[in-house]
Motif scaffolding. Structure first.
Motif, PDB file in Angstrom:
ATOM      1  N   GLU A 122       4.888 -18.352  -1.433  1.00  0.00           N
ATOM      2  CA  GLU A 122       5.369 -17.277  -0.563  1.00  0.00           C
ATOM      3  C   GLU A 122       6.834 -16.939  -0.814  1.00  0.00           C
ATOM      4  O   GLU A 122       7.322 -15.897  -0.365  1.00  0.00           O
ATOM      5  CB  GLU A 122       5.150 -17.643   0.905  1.00  0.00           C
ATOM      6  N   SER A 123       7.553 -17.801  -1.538  1.00  0.00           N
ATOM      7  CA  SER A 123       8.969 -17.548  -1.823  1.00  0.00           C
ATOM      8  C   SER A 123       9.178 -16.884  -3.172  1.00  0.00           C
ATOM      9  O   SER A 123      10.317 -16.534  -3.504  1.00  0.00           O
ATOM     10  CB  SER A 123       9.757 -18.869  -1.782  1.00  0.00           C
ATOM     11  N   CYS A 124       8.125 -16.726  -3.956  1.00  0.00           N
ATOM     12  CA  CYS A 124       8.260 -16.150  -5.293  1.00  0.00           C
ATOM     13  C   CYS A 124       8.554 -14.654  -5.203  1.00  0.00           C
ATOM     14  O   CYS A 124       7.881 -13.915  -4.484  1.00  0.00           O
ATOM     15  CB  CYS A 124       6.981 -16.346  -6.100  1.00  0.00           C
ATOM     16  N   ALA A 125       9.546 -14.206  -5.954  1.00  0.00           N
ATOM     17  CA  ALA A 125       9.828 -12.778  -6.055  1.00  0.00           C
ATOM     18  C   ALA A 125       8.891 -12.166  -7.093  1.00  0.00           C
ATOM     19  O   ALA A 125       8.647 -12.744  -8.150  1.00  0.00           O
ATOM     20  CB  ALA A 125      11.278 -12.555  -6.451  1.00  0.00           C
ATOM     21  N   VAL A 126       8.359 -11.000  -6.777  1.00  0.00           N
ATOM     22  CA  VAL A 126       7.440 -10.287  -7.654  1.00  0.00           C
ATOM     23  C   VAL A 126       8.055  -8.937  -8.008  1.00  0.00           C
ATOM     24  O   VAL A 126       8.565  -8.236  -7.134  1.00  0.00           O
ATOM     25  CB  VAL A 126       6.067 -10.080  -6.975  1.00  0.00           C
ATOM     26  N   ALA A 127       8.039  -8.594  -9.284  1.00  0.00           N
ATOM     27  CA  ALA A 127       8.505  -7.283  -9.739  1.00  0.00           C
ATOM     28  C   ALA A 127       7.301  -6.389  -9.983  1.00  0.00           C
ATOM     29  O   ALA A 127       6.301  -6.823 -10.566  1.00  0.00           O
ATOM     30  CB  ALA A 127       9.332  -7.409 -11.016  1.00  0.00           C
ATOM     31  N   LEU A 128       7.406  -5.133  -9.516  1.00  0.00           N
ATOM     32  CA  LEU A 128       6.304  -4.191  -9.647  1.00  0.00           C
ATOM     33  C   LEU A 128       6.808  -2.880 -10.240  1.00  0.00           C
ATOM     34  O   LEU A 128       7.928  -2.438  -9.951  1.00  0.00           O
ATOM     35  CB  LEU A 128       5.651  -3.907  -8.291  1.00  0.00           C
ATOM     36  N   ARG A 129       5.967  -2.280 -11.046  1.00  0.00           N
ATOM     37  CA  ARG A 129       6.229  -0.924 -11.513  1.00  0.00           C
ATOM     38  C   ARG A 129       5.679   0.033 -10.465  1.00  0.00           C
ATOM     39  O   ARG A 129       4.513  -0.061 -10.063  1.00  0.00           O
ATOM     40  CB  ARG A 129       5.550  -0.694 -12.854  1.00  0.00           C
ATOM     41  N   VAL A 130       6.526   0.957 -10.000  1.00  0.00           N
ATOM     42  CA  VAL A 130       6.123   1.951  -9.018  1.00  0.00           C
ATOM     43  C   VAL A 130       6.009   3.296  -9.730  1.00  0.00           C
ATOM     44  O   VAL A 130       6.974   3.771 -10.328  1.00  0.00           O
ATOM     45  CB  VAL A 130       7.145   2.051  -7.866  1.00  0.00           C
ATOM     46  N   ASP A 131       4.835   3.884  -9.698  1.00  0.00           N
ATOM     47  CA  ASP A 131       4.602   5.190 -10.313  1.00  0.00           C
ATOM     48  C   ASP A 131       4.370   6.218  -9.213  1.00  0.00           C
ATOM     49  O   ASP A 131       3.504   6.045  -8.352  1.00  0.00           O
ATOM     50  CB  ASP A 131       3.387   5.152 -11.245  1.00  0.00           C
ATOM     51  N   GLY A 132       5.161   7.285  -9.239  1.00  0.00           N
ATOM     52  CA  GLY A 132       5.057   8.331  -8.238  1.00  0.00           C
ATOM     53  C   GLY A 132       5.378   9.685  -8.827  1.00  0.00           C
ATOM     54  O   GLY A 132       5.494   9.832 -10.051  1.00  0.00           O
ATOM     55  N   ARG A 139       0.863  -1.178   0.000  1.00  0.00           N
ATOM     56  CA  ARG A 139       0.000   0.000   0.000  1.00  0.00           C
ATOM     57  C   ARG A 139       0.901   1.230   0.000  1.00  0.00           C
ATOM     58  O   ARG A 139       1.683   1.432   0.936  1.00  0.00           O
ATOM     59  CB  ARG A 139      -0.906   0.003   1.219  1.00  0.00           C
ATOM     60  N   LEU A 140       0.810   2.050  -1.023  1.00  0.00           N
ATOM     61  CA  LEU A 140       1.689   3.193  -1.179  1.00  0.00           C
ATOM     62  C   LEU A 140       0.836   4.437  -1.397  1.00  0.00           C
ATOM     63  O   LEU A 140       0.468   4.762  -2.525  1.00  0.00           O
ATOM     64  CB  LEU A 140       2.625   2.967  -2.364  1.00  0.00           C
ATOM     65  N   PRO A 141       0.457   5.151  -0.343  1.00  0.00           N
ATOM     66  CA  PRO A 141      -0.395   6.333  -0.492  1.00  0.00           C
ATOM     67  C   PRO A 141       0.227   7.353  -1.449  1.00  0.00           C
ATOM     68  O   PRO A 141       1.402   7.671  -1.362  1.00  0.00           O
ATOM     69  CB  PRO A 141      -0.476   6.897   0.934  1.00  0.00           C
ATOM     70  N   GLY A 142      -0.581   7.829  -2.378  1.00  0.00           N
ATOM     71  CA  GLY A 142      -0.110   8.806  -3.339  1.00  0.00           C
ATOM     72  C   GLY A 142       0.640   8.222  -4.504  1.00  0.00           C
ATOM     73  O   GLY A 142       1.081   8.951  -5.396  1.00  0.00           O
ATOM     74  N   GLY A 143       0.803   6.915  -4.550  1.00  0.00           N
ATOM     75  CA  GLY A 143       1.501   6.258  -5.646  1.00  0.00           C
ATOM     76  C   GLY A 143       0.714   5.064  -6.143  1.00  0.00           C
ATOM     77  O   GLY A 143      -0.374   4.758  -5.643  1.00  0.00           O
ATOM     78  N   ALA A 144       1.245   4.390  -7.124  1.00  0.00           N
ATOM     79  CA  ALA A 144       0.575   3.231  -7.710  1.00  0.00           C
ATOM     80  C   ALA A 144       1.579   2.109  -7.894  1.00  0.00           C
ATOM     81  O   ALA A 144       2.719   2.329  -8.309  1.00  0.00           O
ATOM     82  CB  ALA A 144      -0.058   3.600  -9.045  1.00  0.00           C
ATOM     83  N   LEU A 145       1.162   0.888  -7.567  1.00  0.00           N
ATOM     84  CA  LEU A 145       1.977  -0.305  -7.748  1.00  0.00           C
ATOM     85  C   LEU A 145       1.293  -1.214  -8.760  1.00  0.00           C
ATOM     86  O   LEU A 145       0.116  -1.531  -8.618  1.00  0.00           O
ATOM     87  CB  LEU A 145       2.144  -1.055  -6.422  1.00  0.00           C
ATOM     88  N   THR A 146       2.040  -1.636  -9.776  1.00  0.00           N
ATOM     89  CA  THR A 146       1.511  -2.524 -10.809  1.00  0.00           C
ATOM     90  C   THR A 146       2.451  -3.705 -10.979  1.00  0.00           C
ATOM     91  O   THR A 146       3.579  -3.534 -11.457  1.00  0.00           O
ATOM     92  CB  THR A 146       1.366  -1.790 -12.152  1.00  0.00           C
ATOM     93  N   PRO A 147       2.051  -4.926 -10.603  1.00  0.00           N
ATOM     94  CA  PRO A 147       2.932  -6.089 -10.782  1.00  0.00           C
ATOM     95  C   PRO A 147       3.072  -6.436 -12.258  1.00  0.00           C
ATOM     96  O   PRO A 147       2.103  -6.362 -13.016  1.00  0.00           O
ATOM     97  CB  PRO A 147       2.211  -7.193 -10.009  1.00  0.00           C
ATOM     98  N   PHE A 148       4.285  -6.817 -12.680  1.00  0.00           N
ATOM     99  CA  PHE A 148       4.465  -7.182 -14.087  1.00  0.00           C
ATOM    100  C   PHE A 148       5.239  -8.479 -14.290  1.00  0.00           C
ATOM    101  O   PHE A 148       5.309  -8.984 -15.411  1.00  0.00           O
ATOM    102  CB  PHE A 148       5.139  -6.047 -14.863  1.00  0.00           C
TER     103      PHE A 148
END
Length: 427
Positions: free
Chosen positions: A304-314, A284-293
């Protein structure tokens, strides 16, 4: 980081071994004289990570460009057609190295496979979809927008699908890989968006379906003639979308406003499990957006061990986030210069690969090692950031490295949860 240029080819369209990774004269001039040549454009990557494609730009002209990612060094091949493409042309790489192109003209959607033929580009027309022959009400929106969109590459790599959205239903079309050109394979009541593959055979497709003012994820079984069944219903009044899935581990990334009505949250669950959907504070990133890709493949039965990459827009633009369900912590890293935001893939051994393009480097791949796991006990962390501030020097850890390309994962059966996934649980 690994960089490359527009790749010279032989007469049969293969890479010229004598040229290696050298720039051609035309490629060098294009990069130096025309900064628009590498303007950011969406990059679509095959499920096995071998090829990618995008619509590139040189001056005022747009043309498809294929990236090869499974060799010692990545390289790009331009595939200009007989005339420049329109900016809205959609492209998608196939597993054999061809590039599917979707064009729209005069009320028709046409589909063509492009491939390199030495100095030119070969074209293999696949057929077209006429709005009048689309079936039911698909493509008959009063606004005149046919709403056809290519779905993410199918895991098999030999077929391609598209959604054609109408007023009351959505048609699913097989546009490449069929026996007789484009073929309508399913009709789904409601207006559908999204598109996530749940298995490596390319049979189970999750779509986000809007009906009655609410959006819920459903599953379309292509092996049973397009049979539709529910996948996500966290609460009756919530919008529940499936954003990303990994067939090996069953890890699902979910977007929903169930925890906070009117505020979409990012959560995770496990396909085929009765465990609840969770919405961790670390996502949860107030004022920003997280999009998994991208999700790390190969972690069988270890979601639970899988790494996830996300685009962070701010406020400072876009950068990269890395997260694991077990870590309960979002790591933020500066993106490489020229990153094509939202494009990337994980290798099974935990290396994140981010494609980028700059005027000096027409195609390149930055390699980012996955962060070391942190102990699970303790409160969740956002790396000390309560808002989407720009990644600081301590977060700028993208390393240049050479290594073997990602290996395609073997198909693994994953049980499908036909009923609603789980009840709502917030962390």
């Amino acid at each position: 980081m690994t960089a490359c240029a527009i790749e010279p080819t032989t007469e049969d369209g293969e890479r010229d071994p004598e040229e290696g990774g050298r720039h051609t004269g035309e490629g060098e001039r294009g990069a130096e004289e025309d900064p628009d040549r590498t303007a950011a454009a969406p990059l679509v990557i095959t499920a096995d990570g071998a090829y990618a494609a995008r619509l590139a730009r040189r001056g005022d002209c747009w043309f498809p460009e294929r990236w090869t990612l499974d060799g010692p060094e990545p390289y790009a091949v331009p595939l200009p057609g007989h005339q420049p493409e329109e900016p809205g042309t959609q492209v998608q790489p196939m597993a054999d190295g061809q590039v599917l192109v979707h064009r729209r003209a005069a009320g028709r959607h046409t589909f063509t496979l492009l491939y390199p033929t030495g100095p030119g580009t070969g074209e293999h027309p696949l057929g077209a979809i006429d709005h009048r022959d689309a079936g039911t009400d698909a493509g008959t929106d009063p606004g005149g927008d046919a709403g056809l969109r290519l779905l993410p590459p199918a895991p098999c790599g030999t077929r391609a699908y598209a959604l054609l959205v109408g007023r009351r239903s959505t048609a699913l079309w097989l546009v490449a890989g069929g026996a007789f050109g484009p073929e309508r394979v399913a009709e789904v009541p409601g207006r559908c968006s999204g598109g996530v593959w749940l298995d490596r055979a390319g049979r189970m497709l999750a779509l986000d379906r809007e009906t009655g003012g609410r959006t819920k994820a459903v599953v379309v079984d292509l092996g049973r003639g397009g049979e539709v069944s529910p996948l996500l219903q966290i609460t009756a009044d919530s919008d529940d979308r499936l954003l990303l899935a990994d067939p090996d581990s069953g890890l699902l990334l979910i977007g929903s406003d169930a925890p906070s009505p009117g505020e979409p949250r990012l959560g995770w669950g496990v396909l085929g499990s009765t465990l609840p959907v969770r919405f961790p504070e670390s996502l949860r990133l107030p004022g920003g957006a997280l999009t998994p890709f991208a999700i790390q493949p190969g972690q069988v039965l270890l979601p639970e061990s899988c790494a996830v990459a996300l685009r962070v827009d701010g406020p400072c633009g876009s950068w990269v986030g890395m997260w694991r369900p077990a870590d309960r912590r979002l790591r933020q890293r500066a993106a490489p210069e020229g990153w094509l935001p939202g494009a990337g893939l994980w290798t099974a051994d935990g290396e994140l690969r981010l494609p980028y393009a700059t005027p000096a480097v027409p195609c390149g791949v930055a390699r980012v090692p996955a962060p070391d796991p942190v102990p699970r006990p303790g409160p969740e962390s956002r790396s000390g950031l309560a808002s989407p501030g720009c990644p600081g020097p301590a977060d700028d850890r993208i390393h240049g490295a050479s290594g073997a390309p990602a290996e395609p994962c073997a198909p693994r059966p994953v049980p499908l949860q036909q009923a609603p996934l789980a009840r709502l649980v917030t962390n």
